[in-house]
Scaffold this motif. Sequence first.
Motif, PDB file in Angstrom:
ATOM      1  N   ALA A  95     -18.416  -6.169  50.323  1.00  0.00           N
ATOM      2  CA  ALA A  95     -18.231  -6.641  48.952  1.00  0.00           C
ATOM      3  C   ALA A  95     -18.584  -8.113  48.812  1.00  0.00           C
ATOM      4  O   ALA A  95     -18.152  -8.782  47.894  1.00  0.00           O
ATOM      5  CB  ALA A  95     -16.788  -6.402  48.518  1.00  0.00           C
ATOM      6  N   ALA A  96     -19.370  -8.638  49.740  1.00  0.00           N
ATOM      7  CA  ALA A  96     -19.708 -10.067  49.707  1.00  0.00           C
ATOM      8  C   ALA A  96     -20.334 -10.460  48.372  1.00  0.00           C
ATOM      9  O   ALA A  96     -21.260  -9.806  47.899  1.00  0.00           O
ATOM     10  CB  ALA A  96     -20.656 -10.403  50.831  1.00  0.00           C
ATOM     11  N   GLY A  97     -19.824 -11.490  47.788  1.00  0.00           N
ATOM     12  CA  GLY A  97     -20.396 -11.990  46.540  1.00  0.00           C
ATOM     13  C   GLY A  97     -19.972 -11.192  45.328  1.00  0.00           C
ATOM     14  O   GLY A  97     -20.265 -11.562  44.208  1.00  0.00           O
ATOM     15  N   LYS A  98     -19.255 -10.105  45.562  1.00  0.00           N
ATOM     16  CA  LYS A  98     -18.815  -9.302  44.418  1.00  0.00           C
ATOM     17  C   LYS A  98     -17.466  -9.797  43.932  1.00  0.00           C
ATOM     18  O   LYS A  98     -16.609 -10.179  44.717  1.00  0.00           O
ATOM     19  CB  LYS A  98     -18.693  -7.837  44.825  1.00  0.00           C
ATOM     20  N   VAL A  99     -17.300  -9.797  42.620  1.00  0.00           N
ATOM     21  CA  VAL A  99     -16.070 -10.298  42.022  1.00  0.00           C
ATOM     22  C   VAL A  99     -15.266  -9.116  41.493  1.00  0.00           C
ATOM     23  O   VAL A  99     -15.755  -8.365  40.653  1.00  0.00           O
ATOM     24  CB  VAL A  99     -16.402 -11.245  40.846  1.00  0.00           C
ATOM     25  N   PRO A 100     -14.028  -8.946  41.973  1.00  0.00           N
ATOM     26  CA  PRO A 100     -13.213  -7.860  41.436  1.00  0.00           C
ATOM     27  C   PRO A 100     -12.648  -8.205  40.057  1.00  0.00           C
ATOM     28  O   PRO A 100     -12.192  -9.322  39.834  1.00  0.00           O
ATOM     29  CB  PRO A 100     -12.083  -7.698  42.459  1.00  0.00           C
ATOM     30  N   VAL A 101     -12.721  -7.239  39.168  1.00  0.00           N
ATOM     31  CA  VAL A 101     -12.214  -7.431  37.808  1.00  0.00           C
ATOM     32  C   VAL A 101     -11.270  -6.277  37.497  1.00  0.00           C
ATOM     33  O   VAL A 101     -11.565  -5.129  37.815  1.00  0.00           O
ATOM     34  CB  VAL A 101     -13.376  -7.450  36.789  1.00  0.00           C
ATOM     35  N   PHE A 102     -10.144  -6.622  36.902  1.00  0.00           N
ATOM     36  CA  PHE A 102      -9.150  -5.617  36.543  1.00  0.00           C
ATOM     37  C   PHE A 102      -9.174  -5.436  35.035  1.00  0.00           C
ATOM     38  O   PHE A 102      -9.191  -6.412  34.287  1.00  0.00           O
ATOM     39  CB  PHE A 102      -7.771  -6.089  37.014  1.00  0.00           C
ATOM     40  N   GLY A 103      -9.196  -4.182  34.587  1.00  0.00           N
ATOM     41  CA  GLY A 103      -9.274  -3.931  33.156  1.00  0.00           C
ATOM     42  C   GLY A 103      -8.156  -3.033  32.653  1.00  0.00           C
ATOM     43  O   GLY A 103      -7.709  -2.127  33.356  1.00  0.00           O
TER      44      GLY A 103
ATOM     45  N   ASP B  94      -8.173   0.274  35.304  1.00  0.00           N
ATOM     46  CA  ASP B  94      -9.190   0.515  36.327  1.00  0.00           C
ATOM     47  C   ASP B  94      -9.660  -0.835  36.848  1.00  0.00           C
ATOM     48  O   ASP B  94      -9.491  -1.853  36.184  1.00  0.00           O
ATOM     49  CB  ASP B  94     -10.372   1.284  35.703  1.00  0.00           C
ATOM     50  N   GLU B  95     -10.248  -0.833  38.033  1.00  0.00           N
ATOM     51  CA  GLU B  95     -10.825  -2.073  38.541  1.00  0.00           C
ATOM     52  C   GLU B  95     -12.298  -1.817  38.841  1.00  0.00           C
ATOM     53  O   GLU B  95     -12.715  -0.683  39.075  1.00  0.00           O
ATOM     54  CB  GLU B  95     -10.053  -2.611  39.735  1.00  0.00           C
ATOM     55  N   SER B  96     -13.073  -2.911  38.782  1.00  0.00           N
ATOM     56  CA  SER B  96     -14.500  -2.759  38.990  1.00  0.00           C
ATOM     57  C   SER B  96     -15.032  -4.034  39.660  1.00  0.00           C
ATOM     58  O   SER B  96     -14.372  -5.062  39.641  1.00  0.00           O
ATOM     59  CB  SER B  96     -15.195  -2.534  37.642  1.00  0.00           C
ATOM     60  N   TYR B  97     -16.210  -3.944  40.231  1.00  0.00           N
ATOM     61  CA  TYR B  97     -16.790  -5.105  40.919  1.00  0.00           C
ATOM     62  C   TYR B  97     -18.050  -5.563  40.202  1.00  0.00           C
ATOM     63  O   TYR B  97     -18.879  -4.749  39.809  1.00  0.00           O
ATOM     64  CB  TYR B  97     -17.100  -4.759  42.370  1.00  0.00           C
ATOM     65  N   PHE B  98     -18.157  -6.872  40.039  1.00  0.00           N
ATOM     66  CA  PHE B  98     -19.302  -7.441  39.341  1.00  0.00           C
ATOM     67  C   PHE B  98     -20.097  -8.354  40.271  1.00  0.00           C
ATOM     68  O   PHE B  98     -19.530  -9.011  41.138  1.00  0.00           O
ATOM     69  CB  PHE B  98     -18.839  -8.269  38.134  1.00  0.00           C
ATOM     70  N   GLY B  99     -21.392  -8.436  40.009  1.00  0.00           N
ATOM     71  CA  GLY B  99     -22.236  -9.421  40.684  1.00  0.00           C
ATOM     72  C   GLY B  99     -22.572  -9.040  42.108  1.00  0.00           C
ATOM     73  O   GLY B  99     -22.479  -7.881  42.513  1.00  0.00           O
ATOM     74  N   GLY B 100     -22.983 -10.052  42.883  1.00  0.00           N
ATOM     75  CA  GLY B 100     -23.293  -9.821  44.289  1.00  0.00           C
ATOM     76  C   GLY B 100     -24.483  -8.922  44.485  1.00  0.00           C
ATOM     77  O   GLY B 100     -24.369  -7.828  45.005  1.00  0.00           O
TER      78      GLY B 100
ATOM     79  N   TYR C 185      -8.099  11.205  31.676  1.00  0.00           N
ATOM     80  CA  TYR C 185      -9.408  10.623  31.977  1.00  0.00           C
ATOM     81  C   TYR C 185      -9.326   9.122  31.754  1.00  0.00           C
ATOM     82  O   TYR C 185      -8.380   8.623  31.144  1.00  0.00           O
ATOM     83  CB  TYR C 185     -10.490  11.236  31.074  1.00  0.00           C
ATOM     84  N   ILE C 186     -10.280   8.401  32.280  1.00  0.00           N
ATOM     85  CA  ILE C 186     -10.355   6.962  32.015  1.00  0.00           C
ATOM     86  C   ILE C 186     -11.758   6.595  31.522  1.00  0.00           C
ATOM     87  O   ILE C 186     -12.344   5.621  31.932  1.00  0.00           O
ATOM     88  CB  ILE C 186      -9.939   6.111  33.253  1.00  0.00           C
ATOM     89  N   ASN C 187     -12.257   7.410  30.613  1.00  0.00           N
ATOM     90  CA  ASN C 187     -13.605   7.179  30.078  1.00  0.00           C
ATOM     91  C   ASN C 187     -13.712   5.890  29.290  1.00  0.00           C
ATOM     92  O   ASN C 187     -14.752   5.258  29.225  1.00  0.00           O
ATOM     93  CB  ASN C 187     -14.019   8.300  29.119  1.00  0.00           C
ATOM     94  N   GLY C 188     -12.611   5.509  28.635  1.00  0.00           N
ATOM     95  CA  GLY C 188     -12.640   4.329  27.781  1.00  0.00           C
ATOM     96  C   GLY C 188     -12.940   3.074  28.569  1.00  0.00           C
ATOM     97  O   GLY C 188     -13.885   2.346  28.270  1.00  0.00           O
ATOM     98  N   ILE C 189     -12.179   2.850  29.624  1.00  0.00           N
ATOM     99  CA  ILE C 189     -12.377   1.627  30.409  1.00  0.00           C
ATOM    100  C   ILE C 189     -13.705   1.685  31.155  1.00  0.00           C
ATOM    101  O   ILE C 189     -14.408   0.683  31.297  1.00  0.00           O
ATOM    102  CB  ILE C 189     -11.182   1.357  31.368  1.00  0.00           C
ATOM    103  N   GLU C 190     -14.099   2.884  31.561  1.00  0.00           N
ATOM    104  CA  GLU C 190     -15.399   2.998  32.228  1.00  0.00           C
ATOM    105  C   GLU C 190     -16.534   2.703  31.248  1.00  0.00           C
ATOM    106  O   GLU C 190     -17.559   2.140  31.618  1.00  0.00           O
ATOM    107  CB  GLU C 190     -15.543   4.362  32.896  1.00  0.00           C
TER     108      GLU C 190
ATOM    109  N   TRP D 213     -16.856  -0.987  31.223  1.00  0.00           N
ATOM    110  CA  TRP D 213     -17.589  -1.505  32.409  1.00  0.00           C
ATOM    111  C   TRP D 213     -19.098  -1.388  32.197  1.00  0.00           C
ATOM    112  O   TRP D 213     -19.843  -2.305  32.516  1.00  0.00           O
ATOM    113  CB  TRP D 213     -17.183  -0.764  33.683  1.00  0.00           C
ATOM    114  N   SER D 214     -19.542  -0.274  31.655  1.00  0.00           N
ATOM    115  CA  SER D 214     -20.997  -0.116  31.435  1.00  0.00           C
ATOM    116  C   SER D 214     -21.491  -1.129  30.415  1.00  0.00           C
ATOM    117  O   SER D 214     -22.530  -1.755  30.605  1.00  0.00           O
ATOM    118  CB  SER D 214     -21.353   1.277  30.926  1.00  0.00           C
TER     119      SER D 214
END
Length: 284
Positions: free
Chosen positions: A146-154, A130-136, A222-227, A230-231
């Motif tokens: 998505a300005a200032g947001k950093v994409p992270v791949f997990g 999954d991918e998620s965005y951090f910050g910003g 499901y992808i509960n693990g990676i989610e 992220w939390s």
Amino acid sequence: MNLSELAQYIGDEGKAEQALIEKGILKRYDVCPICGEDRIGRVRRSKYKCYRCNKEWGVRRDSVLEGMKIPFTKFLMAIKLFELDTSVRESAKQLGLAYNTVYRLYQILRHAIVITDTNYQSFSGEIEMDESYFGGRRKGNRGRGAAGKVPVFGILERGGKVTVEVVSDVKGDTLLELAIRKVKRGSLIYTDRFRSYNGLVSYGFKHRRIDHGKRFANGKVYINGIEGFWSFAKERLMKYHGVNPAKFPLYLKELEFRYNHRDHDLFADLLQVLVGYSSVACTE
Ligand SMILES: [Zn+2]
């Protein structure tokens, strides 16, 4: 190791030094590192001497502690405080050390964690991606959503560990390259319907997609693990109130390490990452 066991373990400077030698963080010298002679001895508290070439060297030579003046006892206590997620400011206060000394030590731990990361094709079985965005925190910066947001791949192995990387973008090629590097062929990968995951099957992976609308409808899809990761990561990063973007990957890897070692003695694992790590490797 709890605090009372730690106090026992650390003891005084001599005992702490011995513990660091036994761990392999400080080197054990049986021969002179300059000429190889075995007639060597301890000449002062912090120096060894060779009786053939007469050269002297410090007990911290070629270790993570080279060039650092921090006592061994405080070094070990600082690692414990890092484990307990104590802020640099608070640790410095508790240990009677300068802020910069503790900050440097924390950064060394983070660098050591990154360097010991051995993820090459070590993920297998049932995998979630999954991918998620951090910050910003500044939202909608003049039209750039998505300005200032950093994409992270997990990538998460079910019942196992997670690995996360800051990525420049979330295009198919970028994510596939990381998947290929980290996951064994033949593994079963679960993702959502994001189109960047389209190519997985052509690289030898089995691929099943979840539909976010009916996530729990079809059994194991499901992808509960990676989610969950992220939390965990976002909650912890809130504490740092805006990490310097240049340092963000380092903090992210620390969270990966904490997550993967959540059922271990983290203190022992942190000592382990420092084995063979030299402070000159940390160029800050
Ligand atoms: Zn010598």
